[in-house]
Design a protein around this motif. Sequence first.
Motif, PDB file in Angstrom:
ATOM      1  N   SER B 154      15.206  27.314 -35.169  1.00  0.00           N
ATOM      2  CA  SER B 154      13.698  27.738 -36.074  1.00  0.00           C
ATOM      3  C   SER B 154      13.000  28.576 -35.112  1.00  0.00           C
ATOM      4  O   SER B 154      12.666  28.287 -34.729  1.00  0.00           O
ATOM      5  CB  SER B 154      13.750  26.343 -36.820  1.00  0.00           C
ATOM      6  N   ASP B 155      12.346  29.293 -36.699  1.00  0.00           N
ATOM      7  CA  ASP B 155      11.303  30.151 -35.903  1.00  0.00           C
ATOM      8  C   ASP B 155       9.962  28.976 -36.035  1.00  0.00           C
ATOM      9  O   ASP B 155       9.267  28.142 -37.377  1.00  0.00           O
ATOM     10  CB  ASP B 155      10.634  30.897 -37.550  1.00  0.00           C
ATOM     11  N   PRO B 156       9.331  28.953 -34.501  1.00  0.00           N
ATOM     12  CA  PRO B 156       8.177  28.229 -34.715  1.00  0.00           C
ATOM     13  C   PRO B 156       6.759  28.285 -35.306  1.00  0.00           C
ATOM     14  O   PRO B 156       6.676  27.301 -36.408  1.00  0.00           O
ATOM     15  CB  PRO B 156       7.462  28.114 -32.867  1.00  0.00           C
ATOM     16  N   ALA B 157       6.886  28.891 -36.153  1.00  0.00           N
ATOM     17  CA  ALA B 157       5.209  29.117 -37.606  1.00  0.00           C
ATOM     18  C   ALA B 157       5.655  28.900 -38.543  1.00  0.00           C
ATOM     19  O   ALA B 157       4.905  28.662 -39.343  1.00  0.00           O
ATOM     20  CB  ALA B 157       5.429  31.243 -37.755  1.00  0.00           C
ATOM     21  N   ALA B 158       7.107  29.297 -38.585  1.00  0.00           N
ATOM     22  CA  ALA B 158       7.376  28.138 -40.153  1.00  0.00           C
ATOM     23  C   ALA B 158       7.331  26.777 -39.627  1.00  0.00           C
ATOM     24  O   ALA B 158       6.962  26.253 -41.084  1.00  0.00           O
ATOM     25  CB  ALA B 158       8.882  28.294 -40.384  1.00  0.00           C
ATOM     26  N   VAL B 159       7.975  26.200 -39.005  1.00  0.00           N
ATOM     27  CA  VAL B 159       7.345  24.809 -38.799  1.00  0.00           C
ATOM     28  C   VAL B 159       6.080  24.458 -39.027  1.00  0.00           C
ATOM     29  O   VAL B 159       6.083  23.224 -39.949  1.00  0.00           O
ATOM     30  CB  VAL B 159       8.691  24.505 -37.780  1.00  0.00           C
ATOM     31  N   GLU B 160       5.407  25.390 -38.410  1.00  0.00           N
ATOM     32  CA  GLU B 160       3.944  25.369 -38.453  1.00  0.00           C
ATOM     33  C   GLU B 160       3.508  25.241 -39.453  1.00  0.00           C
ATOM     34  O   GLU B 160       2.634  23.827 -39.892  1.00  0.00           O
ATOM     35  CB  GLU B 160       3.427  25.545 -36.992  1.00  0.00           C
ATOM     36  N   ARG B 161       4.157  25.888 -40.160  1.00  0.00           N
ATOM     37  CA  ARG B 161       3.037  26.328 -41.690  1.00  0.00           C
ATOM     38  C   ARG B 161       3.722  25.179 -42.642  1.00  0.00           C
ATOM     39  O   ARG B 161       3.108  24.597 -43.239  1.00  0.00           O
ATOM     40  CB  ARG B 161       3.680  27.474 -42.137  1.00  0.00           C
ATOM     41  N   LEU B 162       5.164  24.594 -42.281  1.00  0.00           N
ATOM     42  CA  LEU B 162       4.931  23.474 -43.046  1.00  0.00           C
ATOM     43  C   LEU B 162       4.862  21.924 -42.876  1.00  0.00           C
ATOM     44  O   LEU B 162       4.287  21.099 -43.279  1.00  0.00           O
ATOM     45  CB  LEU B 162       6.998  23.465 -43.178  1.00  0.00           C
ATOM     46  N   SER B 163       4.652  21.879 -41.778  1.00  0.00           N
ATOM     47  CA  SER B 163       3.924  21.026 -40.960  1.00  0.00           C
ATOM     48  C   SER B 163       2.635  21.018 -41.302  1.00  0.00           C
ATOM     49  O   SER B 163       2.226  19.645 -41.401  1.00  0.00           O
ATOM     50  CB  SER B 163       4.147  20.830 -39.302  1.00  0.00           C
ATOM     51  N   ALA B 164       1.853  21.769 -41.421  1.00  0.00           N
ATOM     52  CA  ALA B 164      -0.019  21.885 -41.574  1.00  0.00           C
ATOM     53  C   ALA B 164       0.510  21.665 -43.802  1.00  0.00           C
ATOM     54  O   ALA B 164      -0.264  20.460 -43.686  1.00  0.00           O
ATOM     55  CB  ALA B 164       0.176  23.048 -42.059  1.00  0.00           C
ATOM     56  N   LEU B 165       1.584  21.888 -44.001  1.00  0.00           N
ATOM     57  CA  LEU B 165       1.840  21.614 -45.890  1.00  0.00           C
ATOM     58  C   LEU B 165       1.549  19.804 -45.487  1.00  0.00           C
ATOM     59  O   LEU B 165       1.091  19.181 -46.109  1.00  0.00           O
ATOM     60  CB  LEU B 165       2.354  22.042 -46.157  1.00  0.00           C
ATOM     61  N   ILE B 166       2.380  19.587 -44.660  1.00  0.00           N
ATOM     62  CA  ILE B 166       2.714  17.737 -44.797  1.00  0.00           C
ATOM     63  C   ILE B 166       1.359  16.835 -44.414  1.00  0.00           C
ATOM     64  O   ILE B 166       1.123  15.675 -45.422  1.00  0.00           O
ATOM     65  CB  ILE B 166       4.488  17.901 -44.021  1.00  0.00           C
ATOM     66  N   ARG B 167       0.196  17.627 -43.416  1.00  0.00           N
ATOM     67  CA  ARG B 167      -0.517  16.856 -43.393  1.00  0.00           C
ATOM     68  C   ARG B 167      -1.441  16.458 -44.070  1.00  0.00           C
ATOM     69  O   ARG B 167      -2.414  15.849 -44.041  1.00  0.00           O
ATOM     70  CB  ARG B 167      -0.348  17.448 -41.534  1.00  0.00           C
ATOM     71  N   ALA B 168      -1.285  18.112 -44.819  1.00  0.00           N
ATOM     72  CA  ALA B 168      -2.524  18.529 -45.369  1.00  0.00           C
ATOM     73  C   ALA B 168      -2.168  17.130 -46.791  1.00  0.00           C
ATOM     74  O   ALA B 168      -2.895  17.035 -47.452  1.00  0.00           O
ATOM     75  CB  ALA B 168      -2.754  19.811 -46.129  1.00  0.00           C
ATOM     76  N   MET B 169      -1.257  16.253 -47.089  1.00  0.00           N
ATOM     77  CA  MET B 169      -1.023  15.544 -48.249  1.00  0.00           C
ATOM     78  C   MET B 169      -0.807  13.846 -47.537  1.00  0.00           C
ATOM     79  O   MET B 169      -0.584  13.324 -48.686  1.00  0.00           O
ATOM     80  CB  MET B 169       0.685  15.714 -49.007  1.00  0.00           C
ATOM     81  N   GLY B 170      -1.526  13.994 -46.163  1.00  0.00           N
ATOM     82  CA  GLY B 170      -1.756  12.651 -45.517  1.00  0.00           C
ATOM     83  C   GLY B 170      -0.471  12.047 -44.903  1.00  0.00           C
ATOM     84  O   GLY B 170      -1.022  11.178 -44.077  1.00  0.00           O
ATOM     85  N   ALA B 171       0.092  12.695 -44.118  1.00  0.00           N
ATOM     86  CA  ALA B 171       1.783  12.466 -44.447  1.00  0.00           C
ATOM     87  C   ALA B 171       1.121  12.480 -42.085  1.00  0.00           C
ATOM     88  O   ALA B 171       0.681  13.425 -42.079  1.00  0.00           O
ATOM     89  CB  ALA B 171       2.615  12.977 -44.324  1.00  0.00           C
ATOM     90  N   ASN B 172       1.952  12.238 -41.368  1.00  0.00           N
ATOM     91  CA  ASN B 172       2.432  12.503 -39.784  1.00  0.00           C
ATOM     92  C   ASN B 172       3.941  12.848 -39.979  1.00  0.00           C
ATOM     93  O   ASN B 172       5.089  12.955 -40.390  1.00  0.00           O
ATOM     94  CB  ASN B 172       2.376  11.097 -39.424  1.00  0.00           C
ATOM     95  N   VAL B 173       3.838  14.129 -38.852  1.00  0.00           N
ATOM     96  CA  VAL B 173       4.912  15.045 -39.126  1.00  0.00           C
ATOM     97  C   VAL B 173       5.418  14.110 -37.816  1.00  0.00           C
ATOM     98  O   VAL B 173       4.712  14.239 -36.559  1.00  0.00           O
ATOM     99  CB  VAL B 173       4.419  16.370 -39.041  1.00  0.00           C
ATOM    100  N   GLU B 174       7.190  14.549 -37.155  1.00  0.00           N
ATOM    101  CA  GLU B 174       7.457  13.998 -36.162  1.00  0.00           C
ATOM    102  C   GLU B 174       9.899  15.065 -35.924  1.00  0.00           C
ATOM    103  O   GLU B 174       9.679  14.633 -37.166  1.00  0.00           O
ATOM    104  CB  GLU B 174       7.353  12.325 -35.852  1.00  0.00           C
ATOM    105  N   ALA B 175       9.661  15.461 -35.050  1.00  0.00           N
ATOM    106  CA  ALA B 175      10.362  16.336 -34.989  1.00  0.00           C
ATOM    107  C   ALA B 175      11.406  15.312 -34.626  1.00  0.00           C
ATOM    108  O   ALA B 175      11.081  14.847 -33.364  1.00  0.00           O
ATOM    109  CB  ALA B 175      10.183  17.345 -34.498  1.00  0.00           C
TER     110      ALA B 175
END
Lengths: 311, 311
Positions: B154-175
């Motif tokens: 997977s493209d690391p930049a695309a994963v990081e952008r989605l993760s940023a959205l999730i964190r901005a909604m208040g959640a914790n991201v884990e892969a």
Amino acid sequence: MAAIYDRVALIGLGLIAGSMSLAMREAGLAREVVGHARSPETRAVAREIGLVDRVAESAAEAVAGADLVVLAVPVGAMGAVAAEIAPHLKPGATVTDVGSVKQAVIEAVAPHIPAGVHFIPGHPLAGTEHSGPRSGFAALFRNRWWLLTPAPDSDPAAVERLSALIRAMGANVEAMDAAHHDLVLAVTSHTPHLIAYTMVGVADHLKRVTESEVIKYSAAGFRDFTRIAASDPTMWRDVFLQNKEAVLDILGRFTEELFVLQRAIRMGDGAHLHDYFTRTRAIRRGIIEAGQDTAAPDFGRSLAAGETPKP
Amino acid sequence: MAAIYDRVALIGLGLIAGSMSLAMREAGLAREVVGHARSPETRAVAREIGLVDRVAESAAEAVAGADLVVLAVPVGAMGAVAAEIAPHLKPGATVTDVGSVKQAVIEAVAPHIPAGVHFIPGHPLAGTEHSGPRSGFAALFRNRWWLLTPAPDSDPAAVERLSALIRAMGANVEAMDAAHHDLVLAVTSHTPHLIAYTMVGVADHLKRVTESEVIKYSAAGFRDFTRIAASDPTMWRDVFLQNKEAVLDILGRFTEELFVLQRAIRMGDGAHLHDYFTRTRAIRRGIIEAGQDTAAPDFGRSLAAGETPKP
């Protein structure tokens, strides 16, 4: 409020007895609350925090002169305590218990109760996952059910007096037959607890999923099981041994039913699963309508148990 | 906060998608949120309550020009939706999903994703027993885990952008790996749900105990099961059918373990029961220490689920 009993003796000083003492003293329901616990440590804590008016060094000493004696020990210990206190009971006194099983307690306790003393078995449906003399609080019984299983020939005045005490602590009283009590509780409490213990045990044994993962992702449903499975081990051991027949009956039905759902999963029978899950929703709605839970969604961790998360 | 995506398309407008829309709009995380639901009733409600910026009449119309497409339909419907939207996806866009099972969703969705579009499967561990377009709220994801199962390439930049959205909604991201995800969730969520459904079904079938008794005395432990068993039937049917292998694996271990406890009850082996119940307590303490629940005792009905009552 005027005192309902002159002297109340609590045998056992755990969550239930401690909460009873705090509730009775807060509302002035007894002139004196005397307590005894077998363990010297528990007696020392009870003295330190002033849990009862007086801590007695023996059960016999505690019940002397008491109008109401409450047996609040694990159900497996009820018989021995009854034998110990029997010669010291005041004529006309009432003995009750707070055990989660009723037929086995009646078999163990009733033969020791002298003529002229009223034995009225009871069971408050209230508690937390905490135990011990520091765990009680006066509001524990508010809006909870307190079941009594008096014998058909019990003295109505003695039953009414005990019921008045229970209502004054905030609970709702209901009387039922002891055998029916044990079956109802096997369904609504004992079997759910055994199942929760089992599921937590499975997670504990699984090597491919770490304990930290189970703990971290517990909000997805597992957490509610761990809360149940954290209850007092001695109390629960006794519950299962003493309500053996009803629990084994309900467990048999449970595994039968579980195998049918398991087969539906294996065979890919989505219609069966969907029908089953639709029916269980209706029961949930009934509980909310009966005021035994709230329909409000749950936002944060402090209310975290209110939520049933996405899978 | 600056918008993280220009246009987000939500396919499906239930609890999760609705909560995402509210959370993104509250924090300004997308310039436009477009939504589509298959049912005309759901689309009408979404328009009425202004759930999204724009309701599209088809999934194809919704994804046109979107930088992020979120598949928020039952896992059994993911493949068909992916096939439908594939020709309309914008080059460079990211597609994610919120399904509770990951391997089956990847098998169903990935073959349809065109080259140049990033597919990053996801699963927010959040929800309530409510469903539908009116059930969402912006705070749903706060302090919750949101698992991503990206492919190794997977493209690391695309994963990081989605993760940023999730964190901005208040959640914790884990892969994590998709297969591991499915096993972890089988333990922490799927099997506990199936067991809760089963126990509620047993109570429903039992003729000797009335439904009103079950409902009345549910606070003794059963209530927590009914909360779990009230979740959306379609979603759960799909979960069990799509995570069949892991669920059957864990179910097999569960019944094995349950039979051992059942035998201990039948044989009166109190030591075995006591040991087992003592070990499960430690797991509960771990969850409290990890901040995924509170140790506070629970007083009233509004917090009623916090309590693990006496049996």
